[in-house]
Design a protein around this motif. Structure first.
Motif, PDB file in Angstrom:
ATOM      1  N   ASP A 262       0.816  -1.226   0.000  1.00 27.02           N
ATOM      2  CA  ASP A 262       0.000   0.000   0.000  1.00 27.02           C
ATOM      3  C   ASP A 262       0.845   1.270   0.000  1.00 27.02           C
ATOM      4  O   ASP A 262       0.430   2.334   0.473  1.00 27.02           O
ATOM      5  N   PHE A 263       2.052   1.167  -0.515  1.00 29.80           N
ATOM      6  CA  PHE A 263       2.954   2.318  -0.482  1.00 29.80           C
ATOM      7  C   PHE A 263       3.525   2.604  -1.880  1.00 29.80           C
ATOM      8  O   PHE A 263       3.425   3.719  -2.375  1.00 29.80           O
ATOM      9  N   LEU A 264       4.123   1.555  -2.519  1.00 25.48           N
ATOM     10  CA  LEU A 264       4.693   1.731  -3.840  1.00 25.48           C
ATOM     11  C   LEU A 264       3.630   1.468  -4.903  1.00 25.48           C
ATOM     12  O   LEU A 264       3.166   0.335  -5.072  1.00 25.48           O
ATOM     13  N   GLU A 265       3.200   2.501  -5.595  1.00 28.94           N
ATOM     14  CA  GLU A 265       2.232   2.362  -6.675  1.00 28.94           C
ATOM     15  C   GLU A 265       2.374   3.550  -7.625  1.00 28.94           C
ATOM     16  O   GLU A 265       3.130   4.476  -7.357  1.00 28.94           O
ATOM     17  N   ARG A 266       1.653   3.475  -8.760  1.00 27.17           N
ATOM     18  CA  ARG A 266       1.729   4.517  -9.791  1.00 27.17           C
ATOM     19  C   ARG A 266       3.183   4.769 -10.220  1.00 27.17           C
ATOM     20  O   ARG A 266       3.685   5.886 -10.211  1.00 27.17           O
ATOM     21  N   LEU A 267       3.850   3.662 -10.578  1.00 28.28           N
ATOM     22  CA  LEU A 267       5.267   3.758 -10.954  1.00 28.28           C
ATOM     23  C   LEU A 267       5.464   3.871 -12.463  1.00 28.28           C
ATOM     24  O   LEU A 267       6.589   3.766 -12.947  1.00 28.28           O
ATOM     25  N   ASP A 268       4.344   4.047 -13.206  1.00 32.53           N
ATOM     26  CA  ASP A 268       4.457   4.048 -14.661  1.00 32.53           C
ATOM     27  C   ASP A 268       5.324   5.185 -15.194  1.00 32.53           C
ATOM     28  O   ASP A 268       5.897   5.080 -16.268  1.00 32.53           O
ATOM     29  N   VAL A 269       5.466   6.265 -14.434  1.00 29.43           N
ATOM     30  CA  VAL A 269       6.296   7.390 -14.883  1.00 29.43           C
ATOM     31  C   VAL A 269       7.754   6.952 -15.043  1.00 29.43           C
ATOM     32  O   VAL A 269       8.418   7.306 -16.023  1.00 29.43           O
ATOM     33  N   PHE A 270       8.256   6.143 -14.093  1.00 27.19           N
ATOM     34  CA  PHE A 270       9.639   5.698 -14.161  1.00 27.19           C
ATOM     35  C   PHE A 270       9.872   4.794 -15.377  1.00 27.19           C
ATOM     36  O   PHE A 270      10.911   4.844 -16.022  1.00 27.19           O
ATOM     37  N   PHE A 271       8.871   3.977 -15.694  1.00 22.67           N
ATOM     38  CA  PHE A 271       9.049   3.047 -16.796  1.00 22.67           C
ATOM     39  C   PHE A 271       8.765   3.703 -18.139  1.00 22.67           C
ATOM     40  O   PHE A 271       9.255   3.249 -19.170  1.00 22.67           O
ATOM     41  N   MET A 272       8.011   4.795 -18.126  1.00 23.09           N
ATOM     42  CA  MET A 272       7.912   5.610 -19.339  1.00 23.09           C
ATOM     43  C   MET A 272       9.280   6.196 -19.680  1.00 23.09           C
ATOM     44  O   MET A 272       9.642   6.320 -20.846  1.00 23.09           O
ATOM     45  N   LEU A 273      10.048   6.530 -18.641  1.00 24.10           N
ATOM     46  CA  LEU A 273      11.411   7.036 -18.853  1.00 24.10           C
ATOM     47  C   LEU A 273      12.261   6.004 -19.581  1.00 24.10           C
ATOM     48  O   LEU A 273      12.983   6.329 -20.536  1.00 24.10           O
ATOM     49  N   ALA A 274      12.182   4.736 -19.141  1.00 22.02           N
ATOM     50  CA  ALA A 274      12.942   3.665 -19.792  1.00 22.02           C
ATOM     51  C   ALA A 274      12.504   3.485 -21.246  1.00 22.02           C
ATOM     52  O   ALA A 274      13.337   3.303 -22.146  1.00 22.02           O
ATOM     53  N   LEU A 275      11.191   3.557 -21.490  1.00 27.49           N
ATOM     54  CA  LEU A 275      10.684   3.406 -22.852  1.00 27.49           C
ATOM     55  C   LEU A 275      11.124   4.569 -23.738  1.00 27.49           C
ATOM     56  O   LEU A 275      11.462   4.376 -24.908  1.00 27.49           O
ATOM     57  N   VAL A 276      11.129   5.777 -23.174  1.00 28.55           N
ATOM     58  CA  VAL A 276      11.559   6.947 -23.948  1.00 28.55           C
ATOM     59  C   VAL A 276      13.030   6.817 -24.337  1.00 28.55           C
ATOM     60  O   VAL A 276      13.422   7.177 -25.457  1.00 28.55           O
ATOM     61  N   ILE A 277      13.857   6.263 -23.446  1.00 26.50           N
ATOM     62  CA  ILE A 277      15.278   6.052 -23.766  1.00 26.50           C
ATOM     63  C   ILE A 277      15.416   5.116 -24.968  1.00 26.50           C
ATOM     64  O   ILE A 277      16.148   5.398 -25.924  1.00 26.50           O
ATOM     65  N   GLY A 278      14.699   3.984 -24.925  1.00 26.49           N
ATOM     66  CA  GLY A 278      14.758   3.030 -26.037  1.00 26.49           C
ATOM     67  C   GLY A 278      14.282   3.634 -27.347  1.00 26.49           C
ATOM     68  O   GLY A 278      14.906   3.460 -28.403  1.00 26.49           O
ATOM     69  N   ILE A 279      13.173   4.368 -27.294  1.00 22.61           N
ATOM     70  CA  ILE A 279      12.619   4.991 -28.499  1.00 22.61           C
ATOM     71  C   ILE A 279      13.561   6.052 -29.040  1.00 22.61           C
ATOM     72  O   ILE A 279      13.757   6.174 -30.255  1.00 22.61           O
ATOM     73  N   PHE A 280      14.163   6.834 -28.138  1.00 25.58           N
ATOM     74  CA  PHE A 280      15.106   7.872 -28.553  1.00 25.58           C
ATOM     75  C   PHE A 280      16.249   7.277 -29.375  1.00 25.58           C
ATOM     76  O   PHE A 280      16.606   7.799 -30.442  1.00 25.58           O
ATOM     77  N   PHE A 281      16.814   6.170 -28.908  1.00 23.93           N
ATOM     78  CA  PHE A 281      17.946   5.588 -29.627  1.00 23.93           C
ATOM     79  C   PHE A 281      17.507   4.888 -30.905  1.00 23.93           C
ATOM     80  O   PHE A 281      18.261   4.874 -31.889  1.00 23.93           O
ATOM     81  N   LYS A 282      16.321   4.332 -30.920  1.00 26.05           N
ATOM     82  CA  LYS A 282      15.855   3.689 -32.158  1.00 26.05           C
ATOM     83  C   LYS A 282      15.686   4.731 -33.258  1.00 26.05           C
ATOM     84  O   LYS A 282      16.143   4.534 -34.392  1.00 26.05           O
ATOM     85  N   ILE A 283      15.041   5.850 -32.932  1.00 25.70           N
ATOM     86  CA  ILE A 283      14.864   6.907 -33.931  1.00 25.70           C
ATOM     87  C   ILE A 283      16.218   7.495 -34.324  1.00 25.70           C
ATOM     88  O   ILE A 283      16.474   7.763 -35.504  1.00 25.70           O
ATOM     89  N   SER A 284      17.098   7.684 -33.340  1.00 22.85           N
ATOM     90  CA  SER A 284      18.407   8.285 -33.619  1.00 22.85           C
ATOM     91  C   SER A 284      19.204   7.446 -34.612  1.00 22.85           C
ATOM     92  O   SER A 284      19.813   7.982 -35.553  1.00 22.85           O
ATOM     93  N   VAL A 285      19.215   6.127 -34.419  1.00 26.58           N
ATOM     94  CA  VAL A 285      19.980   5.240 -35.316  1.00 26.58           C
ATOM     95  C   VAL A 285      19.368   5.254 -36.716  1.00 26.58           C
ATOM     96  O   VAL A 285      20.089   5.366 -37.723  1.00 26.58           O
TER      97      VAL A 285
END
Length: 366
Positions: A262-285
């Motif tokens: 009942d303490f750790l929840e709504r963590l999707d923001v952190f994992f959106m960060l990980a997804l943005v990193i992957g997408i950034f490099f895919k587009i960059s390449v």
């Protein structure tokens, strides 16, 4: 070509980030239902054969970009046309991934923000990065790779500890036999994301140690494949096949269900960060390959000058390729696979290798 070199470790990092990229977002291979993980595994294994084809072409022409050796193999006119087709694909694929990014951001974080603004902000950063060259992209990848995988490990631990996993959702295995799985392999997972790595043939001439290229490509594809398999196993075991198939972004839906003590929840923001990193490099390449290939094809002395106009083209393509997200997904799964992926990833490289082999044998005999 610019005067730059990248190491085997940088190539490895870029390939892993590239192949994870947008593949983590979508319900990959869900047409195979609970056997999606098996379709991904088989797609990865079959892709090794095509990766060896790409490597063999590089081995024949280690100092040339594909846009250059295509003209040597096919002749000036036909080689230029084929090279231009690949450059168009790199820009088109970059625009598709950019659209994925914008749709994800609007769905989960900024519903009132115009799609154009979200896409433009990321594209500006990518244009700046590509303008700086391949060494900057490689070093950025090394820096952010550990952050992305740290977030992935923490996410896996939280999902397991929150008791969300139900392994019965993965049963029965091969309920309808192997045929549906093989259909998904040869219509989806072979091409997306594994053989999209053909874009790295535009980067291989920058390697400072060509002998490590083959092993690096195989290991990078293996690691990204294992990560995608684990991701789909978790998505299906947490959400079930039905909900995973209906969800636009199943991984983020899975992360949203995390609740620990009942303490750790709504963590999707952190994992959106990980997804943005992957997408950034895919587009960059993809975008870097389009820029350096265009400079080579049209004899532009300073490739970085092309990053701004081509960046605008990619941005506007991302807005116009589909009127909505459902049409965008349908276009990628039903049209692009057969019109672009099959000829560009499989047929043309095999033909190029066959012609190069025959020419090389004839040359050796002479």
């Amino acid at each position: 070509m610019e005067k730059a070199k990248i190491s085997a470790s940088q190539l490895f990092v870029l390939m892993v980030l590239f192949e994870l990229g947008s593949a983590l977002l979508v319900p990959l291979a869900i047409d195979a239902k609970q056997d999606a993980w098996l379709a991904i595994l088989l797609g990865m294994v079959v892709s090794f054969v095509l990766l060896l084809v790409y490597h063999k072409l590089y081995w024949y022409f280690p100092d040339l970009l594909p846009t250059e050796y295509m003209q040597k193999i096919l002749g000036k006119v036909l080689g230029t046309l084929v090279a231009f087709l690949y450059l168009f694909f790199f820009m088109y694929d970059a625009s598709r991934v950019l659209r994925d990014f914008g749709e994800m951001l609007l769905t989960f974080a900024y519903p009132e923000t115009p799609l154009f603004i979200a896409n433009a902000l990321l594209m500006l950063v990518i244009i700046y990065t590509v303008h700086k060259g391949i060494e900057v992209i490689g070093r950025s990848g090394e820096l952010l790779f550990m952050l992305m995988f740290m977030l992935s490990v923490v996410g896996f631990i939280l999902i397991v500890s929150s008791g969300l996993i139900d392994l019965t959702n993965l049963q029965p295995v091969l309920e309808e036999g192997i045929a549906p799985v093989l259909k998904v392999v040869f219509t989806q997972t072979l091409y997306f994301p594994f053989t999209e790595a053909i874009v790295f043939t535009m980067i291989l001439p920058y390697m400072n140690n060509p002998k490590k290229v083959k092993l690096t490509m195989i290991c990078a594809t293996g690691l990204s494949g294992i990560n995608l398999i684990l991701t789909m196993l978790i998505n299906i075991s947490v959400l079930g096949v039905g909900l995973t198939a209906r969800s636009q972004f199943p991984l983020l839906s899975t992360v949203q269900t995390i609740q620990v003590a009942d303490f750790l929840e709504r963590l999707d923001v952190f994992f959106m960060l990980a997804l943005v990193i992957g997408i950034f490099f895919k587009i960059s390449v993809l975008f870097y390959a389009a820029v350096i290939g265009s400079a080579s094809l049209f004899k532009v002395k300073s490739p970085s000058r092309l990053s701004y106009p081509l960046g605008l083209v990619v941005l506007f393509m991302s807005m116009t390729i589909a009127s909505n997200f459902q049409e965008h997904i349908q276009e990628g799964l039903e049209i692009a696979i057969f019109v672009l992926h099959l000829p560009l990833f499989v047929i043309i490289p095999i033909l190029l290798l066959l012609i190069a082999f025959l020419k090389n044998r004839k040359k050796n005999r002479g």
